[in-house]
Write an enzyme that holds these catalytic residues in place. Structure first.
Site, PDB file in Angstrom:
ATOM      1  N   GLY A   2     -25.551  75.644 -26.745  1.00 42.67           N
ATOM      2  CA  GLY A   2     -24.587  76.494 -26.076  1.00 42.67           C
ATOM      3  C   GLY A   2     -23.289  75.793 -25.838  1.00 42.67           C
ATOM      4  CB  SER A 348     -31.404  70.764 -20.709  1.00 39.37           C
ATOM      5  OG  SER A 348     -30.050  70.353 -20.600  1.00 39.37           O
ATOM      6  CG  ASP A 349     -28.693  75.383 -24.913  1.00 36.49           C
ATOM      7  OD1 ASP A 349     -27.619  74.798 -25.118  1.00 36.49           O
ATOM      8  OD2 ASP A 349     -29.000  76.431 -25.505  1.00 36.49           O
ATOM      9  CB  CYS A 350     -24.705  72.793 -23.126  1.00 34.26           C
ATOM     10  SG  CYS A 350     -24.854  71.547 -24.424  1.00 34.26           S
TER      11      CYS A 350
END
Ligand code: NAG
Ligand code: NAG
Ligand code: NAG
Ligand code: NAG
Ligand code: NAG
Length: 834
Positions: A2, A348-350
């Site tokens: 992201g 983690s995703d952003c």
């Protein structure tokens, strides 16, 4: 992957934008200062630091990372983590043991701080490489000696080739360009690709980034991409110097599991495939997913990516799965590490740690979010949240230092496997790769080949295509997409070269004219229609470009409609009506389109889907239109009618539910009508299939324990009307012994050579509730020569390919007739207790 929702995510993105605007003049001054500073320092560097003068000169012009590296003299002899003779885990543990708590915490971000006292420079974990090196993450920049990189077709187009060796070749080429860019300070070594979420809903803005809607196809893609990107084939590559002194750890089967050329990342784990729909956003969405759908749809690509691809990174997604944010889910991350044997780091995703608290409201305070994700198994946070909140979480007793140590151990292990602590990377195994290895003629040819193989011929009335290019006729090109070179889709870098589709077609005809018809892709106005109609009328042949681009579908942008945007359909119809001959319609974009009006219109003779064909897409298209290449791509996703948009995007169920008017999703379960089905794709040749050999009966006795045959009584009201028998797969003893081979042949009875996709599907015994209508169990791409047959074979393991998931997510093998199909011919295999 992201974008950062802003480091204080609760504030809207607008505030972040304002901040950036405010900083602009200062940033420019700052960069100017930085540039002058580095330029002067680099030329004064003492020679023992290992910079050769040419290198310093090259990198001084790059505005990013210094070409600094850990374990350079004098540090290389001081620390065990620099000692290449030690095993990776020993080195990683040693490094962890040397750090203070504060230093450890400063490493829990994609922008990991340097540890100057240990000679460790900062490291940027976030680089992107989906279909070519792309600057979507801060690790990649094109401001340096390497101004561009090969831009391959978007993944959905590559998937349409159904060619494993193509996927592998493309990922190998990307790995070489990645190392080359790393060597000049323009990229990291940790790439956050591939995106292997299932393309579940046709409106999804990032469906284009995935290999489509089928779990088997997506798994196959993931395996090839990850293996090749991580350097699976480097030993065969002569371009790469044979390095020395780099230790290897061999796994049981003798392959090297330790070293990585670059690191690939399976993302986004899991059940992520919604950007925004009504009040739902990926940041706060809770995907309610059944065990059955997890087992046979959402998880298989991740399992394959880890087990067979041996990916060294896994990214957890923003969304929650059954109430628990994916990054905070001990259960999901345990499945990856323990059940699938994942070895690598979990990111983690952003800002997906911040969202656990701020959007998912899953915890009471930020510290709990940090504690939960660390405990679940996340090792690093894209964003700054953990860097900012972990210290207080430790003080409050919520996070134990040993959990941070575990995270750092995983992170360092991957960096060690990449050779980042082996001293000067330019003296290592891939050190000789540089600017000359990027945008090479081979890579550019491969980008062309990938587009050629991925383009799909959807309609071709009366063999209208190919056009004969030797007949001097005039061609009109209509549509705004024809004049853009921006047809890479999301995650596109700066291509080696960029020509518009129109410019490429121009190479093939002497008399060509162009009119956009619509001002842009959204096509809100008809003002330019007359000009387009006039242009079309004057030509013998007309090619109209229609469809979508990343202004319609992208990250954070799902579509609401499957129709062509604005007045595009009206332009297409008007031009078709006005033209002398039937026209050719070329569709762009990754998501399915409801073009039923065009399919039904006899004035539109041919329809081609080019998707996002990448930097050489125009040439590939021209070759296909003029018969220099025979189209062989097949759709990797169902094209639904517009009426599908009444289905809530948030409904994760794959299986149809007729009682609630829910049509199901993807070719495996969808019960409604379709514009084009999964696997659709025509050729200029006529092809016919034959089963050469396949068993008609598979006896199970040798694999069974007593009592393992189960029956389901099916009732309607009080009446029992059938009994289905099945075997739970985990009660079978030797599935491998049941494997059988299916040999098939394809005959090309056309005049042209062609490369053709063979797809083998299966259908289980009728009536077993919840089983897919039909399921892809094998595919291959073959060269076919006129009037000759080409052969291939598929290995089928009944426990895997012929089993179905029950409602508890357990695999069961139904007894009875399984129908294998190949084009329009069937072969029955009966699974019995003999
Ligand atoms: C990365 O972190 C350092 C501090 O460790 C900071 O100075 C720098 O601005 C950060 N870079 C980005 C791109 O956030
Ligand atoms: C490259 O440099 C230009 C001009 O200085 C700047 O606008 C742009 O943002 C830079 N791009 C990257 C990726 O650093
Ligand atoms: C690399 O060189 C070593 C020593 O010269 C040799 O044993 C090894 O087989 C070589 N590896 C490859 C992949 O060529
Ligand atoms: C989470 O809390 C914020 C306020 O702290 C609120 O605006 C938001 O609607 C809540 N989200 C959910 C999904 O409950
Ligand atoms: C599959 O792709 C590879 C790599 O581009 C290519 O060499 C091969 O010819 C392709 N196979 C077919 C049957 O098209």
């Amino acid at each position: 992957m992201g974008f950062l929702i802003s480091s204080h995510s609760r504030h809207s993105q607008d505030s972040q934008i304002q901040c950036e605007e405010m900083w602009r003049p200062w940033t420019l001054l700052f960069f100017l200062f930085l540039f002058l500073f580095f330029w002067s320092t680099l030329s004064l560097l003492p020679p023992f630091l290992g910079f050769d003068p040419l290198f310093s000169k090259l990198t001084a012009h790059s505005s990013n990372q210094l070409p600094d590296f850990p374990c350079k003299p004098p540090y290389q002899n001081s620390f065990p983590f620099c000692d290449t003779s030690l095993p990776t885990p020993t080195r990683a543990h040693s490094l962890v043991s040397l750090l203070t708590l504060r230093e450890k915490i400063s490493l829990l971000s994609n922008n990991a701080s340097g540890i100057p006292r240990l000679g460790i420079p900062p490291y940027e974990w976030w680089s992107e490489s989906l279909h070519g090196i792309a600057p979507n993450g801060p690790g990649v920049s094109f401001n340096g000696t390497i101004p561009s990189a090969t831009s391959f077709p978007q993944i959905i187009v590559q998937a349409a080739s159904f060619n494993r060796s193509l996927w592998s070749s493309v990922a190998s080429a990307i790995a070489v360009e990645a190392r080359a860019m790393f060597n000049v300070g323009q990229a990291g070594l940790t790439f956050w690709a591939p995106n292997i979420n299932i393309f579940r809903d046709p409106r999804w803005g990032r469906g284009q980034e995935t290999p489509g809607e089928d779990p088997m196809l997506t798994s196959a893609f993931a395996i090839e991409y990850v293996r090749a990107l991580q350097g699976g084939s480097w030993e065969r590559s002569e371009e790469i110097r044979n390095g020395s002194g780099v230790q290897r750890v061999m796994s049981e089967n003798g392959e090297s599991r330790d070293k990585l050329m670059v690191s690939a990342c399976c993302k986004h784990y899991t059940a992520y495939d919604l950007e925004s729909w009504h009040n739902f956003a990926r940041y706060n969405f809770n995907a309610v997913v059944s065990q059955q759908d997890l087992e046979d749809t959402y998880q298989p690509p991740f399992r394959s990516c880890i087990q067979q691809g041996k990916a060294s990174c896994l990214m957890c997604s923003y969304n929650a799965v059954n109430g628990v944010p994916a990054c905070a889910s001990e259960e999901l991350l345990r499945i990856a590490r323990k059940d699938w044997g994942f070895q690598g780091y979990i990111t983690s995703d952003c800002d997906a740690v911040a969202t656990v608290y701020e959007y998912q409201n899953y915890t009471k305070c930020p510290e709990d979010a940090v504690a939960d994700v660390l405990k679940a198994g996340v090792d690093i946070n894209c964003g700054t949240y953990m860097v900012r909140k972990t210290e207080s979480a430790v003080k409050q007793g919520k996070v134990k230092e040993k959990e941070i140590d575990r995270a750092l151990f995983n992170l360092f292990s991957v960096q060690l496997r990449l050779g980042l602590f082996d001293g000067d990377p330019r003296r290592g195994q891939f050190g000789n790769l540089g600017p000359l290895d990027v945008c090479t003629p081979e890579h550019k040819t491969l980008a062309l080949e990938a587009a050629r193989q991925g383009i799909v011929l959807l309609k071709n009335d009366k063999k209208f295509l190919p056009l004969n290019k030797n007949v001097a006729e005039t061609l009109a090109v209509i549509g705004p997409m024809a004049s853009t070179s921006k047809l890479g889709g999301t995650y596109t870098g700066t291509p080696c070269s960029s020509k518009t589709l129109y410019e490429e077609l121009k190479q093939y005809v002497t008399k060509i004219s162009y009119a956009p018809g619509c001002i842009d892709v959204s096509c809100l106005s008809e003002v330019a229609f007359d000009d387009a109609i006039r242009t079309a009328k004057e030509a013998d042949y007309v090619v109209i470009f229609a469809g979508i681009d990343t202004t319609q579908e992208a990250e954070d942008l799902d579509r609401a409609s499957l129709l062509l945007p604005g007045k595009q359909a009206s332009l297409v119809s008007s031009v078709a009506t006005a033209s002398k001959c039937p026209v050719i319609l070329v569709l762009t974009g990754g998501g399915p389109l409801d073009v039923s009006f065009a399919e039904a219109n006899p004035q539109i003779a041919s329809i081609l889907w080019v998707g996002y064909p990448g930097e050489a897409g125009g040439k590939a298209l021209a070759e296909i239109i003029f018969g220099e290449a025979n189209p062989g791509g097949r759709l990797p996703m169902t094209w639904y009618p517009e009426s599908f948009t009444r289905v809530p995007m948030t409904d994760m169920r794959m299986r149809a539910d007729p009682t609630r008017d829910y049509p199901g999703r993807t070719y495996r379960f969808y019960t409604g009508s379709r514009i084009y089905g999964f696997g659709h794709g025509l050729s200029y040749s006529t092809l016919s299939y034959k089963f050469l050999s396949a068993p008609s009966k598979i006896g199970l006795s040798r694999t069974l324990k007593d009592g393992s045959v189960k029956g389901i009584l099916k009732q309607e009201g009080k009446q029992v009307y059938s009994v289905d028998y099945y075997i739970p797969v985990d009660e079978m003893q030797n599935c491998i012994s049941l494997r059988f081979s299916v040999q098939v042949s394809v005959v090309n009875s056309g005049k042209l050579d062609g490369s053709h996709v063979v797809m083998l599907f299966s259908r289980g015994p009728e009536g077993l509730e919840g089983s897919p209508e039909i399921q892809l169990i094998g595919f291959d791409r073959l060269h076919t020569v006129p009037y000759r047959s080409a052969e291939t074979s598929f290995l089928v393991n009944p426990c895997e390919q012929l089993s179905v998931a029950d409602e508890y997510g357990k695999r069961i093998l139904p007894l009875g007739n399984h129908i294998l199909s190949l084009g329009d011919i069937d072969h029955i295999v009966s699974i019995e207790i003999d």
